[in-house]
Write a protein that holds these residues in place. Structure first.
Motif, PDB file in Angstrom:
ATOM      1  N   LEU A 288      57.385 108.093  13.641  1.00 37.47           N
ATOM      2  CA  LEU A 288      57.945 106.730  14.125  1.00 37.47           C
ATOM      3  C   LEU A 288      59.318 106.439  13.497  1.00 37.47           C
ATOM      4  CD1 LEU A 288      54.532 105.057  13.434  1.00 37.47           C
ATOM      5  CD2 LEU A 288      55.321 105.988  15.673  1.00 37.47           C
TER       6      LEU A 288
ATOM      7  N   CYS B 180      59.604  97.117  14.217  1.00 38.05           N
ATOM      8  CA  CYS B 180      60.186  96.256  15.174  1.00 38.05           C
ATOM      9  C   CYS B 180      59.121  95.427  15.758  1.00 38.05           C
ATOM     10  CB  CYS B 180      60.820  97.094  16.087  1.00 38.05           C
ATOM     11  SG  CYS B 180      59.999  97.983  17.125  1.00 38.05           S
ATOM     12  N   LYS B 181      57.729  95.738  15.584  1.00 37.67           N
ATOM     13  CA  LYS B 181      56.530  95.071  16.116  1.00 37.67           C
ATOM     14  C   LYS B 181      56.629  95.173  17.720  1.00 37.67           C
ATOM     15  CE  LYS B 181      56.457  91.653  12.262  1.00 37.67           C
ATOM     16  NZ  LYS B 181      57.653  91.901  11.828  1.00 37.67           N
ATOM     17  N   LYS B 182      57.435  96.143  18.297  1.00 42.84           N
ATOM     18  CA  LYS B 182      57.241  96.148  20.022  1.00 42.84           C
ATOM     19  C   LYS B 182      55.922  96.408  20.475  1.00 42.84           C
ATOM     20  CE  LYS B 182      62.042  95.922  21.193  1.00 42.84           C
ATOM     21  NZ  LYS B 182      63.492  96.435  21.499  1.00 42.84           N
ATOM     22  N   CYS B 183      55.135  97.307  19.334  1.00 42.50           N
ATOM     23  CA  CYS B 183      54.198  97.834  19.724  1.00 42.50           C
ATOM     24  C   CYS B 183      52.752  96.780  19.677  1.00 42.50           C
ATOM     25  CB  CYS B 183      53.566  99.193  18.884  1.00 42.50           C
ATOM     26  SG  CYS B 183      53.706  98.627  17.124  1.00 42.50           S
TER      27      CYS B 183
ATOM     28  N   THR C 291      53.651  96.444  11.506  1.00 43.23           N
ATOM     29  CA  THR C 291      54.274  97.480  10.916  1.00 43.23           C
ATOM     30  C   THR C 291      54.046  98.780  11.455  1.00 43.23           C
ATOM     31  OG1 THR C 291      52.403  98.081   9.333  1.00 43.23           O
ATOM     32  CG2 THR C 291      54.221  96.656   8.655  1.00 43.23           C
ATOM     33  N   CYS C 292      54.819  99.913  11.278  1.00 42.98           N
ATOM     34  CA  CYS C 292      54.774 101.253  11.803  1.00 42.98           C
ATOM     35  C   CYS C 292      53.642 101.857  11.348  1.00 42.98           C
ATOM     36  CB  CYS C 292      56.205 101.982  11.606  1.00 42.98           C
ATOM     37  SG  CYS C 292      57.551 101.272  12.611  1.00 42.98           S
TER      38      CYS C 292
ATOM     39  N   PHE D 281      50.420 100.689  12.884  1.00 45.11           N
ATOM     40  CA  PHE D 281      50.407 101.291  14.496  1.00 45.11           C
ATOM     41  C   PHE D 281      49.757 102.865  14.003  1.00 45.11           C
ATOM     42  CE2 PHE D 281      52.094 103.965  17.634  1.00 45.11           C
ATOM     43  CZ  PHE D 281      51.595 103.289  18.610  1.00 45.11           C
TER      44      PHE D 281
ATOM     45  N   LYS E  41      59.478 103.115  21.065  1.00 43.74           N
ATOM     46  CA  LYS E  41      60.593 103.758  20.335  1.00 43.74           C
ATOM     47  C   LYS E  41      60.539 105.458  20.120  1.00 43.74           C
ATOM     48  CE  LYS E  41      62.615  99.718  19.397  1.00 43.74           C
ATOM     49  NZ  LYS E  41      63.077  99.304  17.718  1.00 43.74           N
TER      50      LYS E  41
END
Ligand code: SF4
Length: 273
Positions: free
Chosen positions: A14, A19-22, A26-27, A30, A46
């Motif tokens: 990752l 960025c929280k777009k998911c 946090t990554c 995710f 991303k």
């Protein structure tokens, strides 16, 4: 590349920008969700195609997560429960302690754990029941059911997870209910649920008890007057004090999978998918 052995292998792929777009904070969160098959790797916008290809077809699917992907988590929960005073815990969680086993009613059936952390049940021990069951015994605060229903969004940390809850739980349940009207009679019968007076002006309201202090209400609105049908799942407003939201998610998506299986058994495979 082999199937990822842990969340860290996924995390390494990752961007690590958080960025929280998911939709995760946090990554790392995710990566953990992908490892537990709650999320798909391609839900990180991303991620490069190259990174995606590394695990293409190798990340766990919901149906095969029982021992393989969640084995470590189950092991840890079992070990934690083995260190608990189960007799005292039984009073807190609404269960009974007999013959060195704490037993709860899970969807109308007995589900037990002994003082060594071993699980016993009249039903098949699926990951989606076993993990929340143990988590509940460990962390349930024993808050009595209030009788007030709220949506998943209103649970603590439910808002940010709601898009995935909708996609993995409410939408699959609705698809099944749309094509298989007997679903609600079947789930009352199979899961020891009960029909209740219509709530929120729904056409059908059914309450299930996956755990003693965590009832779940499913409300279905039939289509009409240019409106599509609709289905929403509600929880008692005390649910997030008796069960972590992650386990609420696991239980609910597990139920959605079971509803699909019921539909499949009735030859509705194509229509339900
Ligand atoms: S969208 Fe991808 S990069 Fe952004 S927080 Fe989620 S996992 Fe990390």
């Amino acid at each position: 590349m082999q199937r990822p052995r842990n969340a860290m292998e996924i995390f390494k792929l990752l961007e690590k920008s958080n960025c929280k777009k998911c939709g995760e904070k946090t990554c790392m969160a995710f990566a953990g969700a992908v490892f537990l098959a709650h999320r798909r790797l391609d839900e990180c916008p991303k991620l490069s195609q190259e990174a995606l290809n590394q695990f293409a077809g190798k990340t766990p699917e919901h149906h095969d997560i029982l021992e393989e992907s969640s084995g470590d988590l189950l092991k840890k929960l079992k070990s934690d429960v083995a260190h608990l005073d189960l007799a005292t815990a039984a009073e807190r969680v609404g269960g009974r302690f007999v013959d060195n086993k704490l037993t709860l009613k899970v969807l109308g059936r007995d589900f037990s754990v002994d003082t060594g952390g071993n699980l016993f049940s009249e039903i098949h021990i699926n990951h989606w029941v076993a993990v929340p069951f143990l988590d509940y015994i460990l962390h349930c605060q024993g808050v009595p059911i209030s009788g007030s229903w709220i949506s998943f969004r209103e649970l603590r940390e439910g808002m940010e997870r709601y898009p995935f809850f909708k996609k993995r739980c409410e939408e699959p349940m609705k698809r099944v209910a749309d094509i298989y009207p007997e679903l609600f009679d079947d789930i009352v019968h199979v899961f020891g649920g009960r029909r209740v007076d219509s709530r929120f002006q729904s056409d059908i309201s059914v309450v299930l008890n996956p755990l003693p202090l965590v009832p779940v209400m499913i409300c279905y609105w039939l289509p009409g007057e240019g409106m599509d049908s609709s289905l929403h799942v509600f929880f008692d407003k005390t649910a997030d004090r008796n069960l972590d939201v992650e386990s609420v998610f696991t239980l609910s998506t597990g139920l959605a999978q079971m509803f699909e299986k019921i539909a499949l058994r009735h030859g509705l495979a194509d229509a339900a998918s």
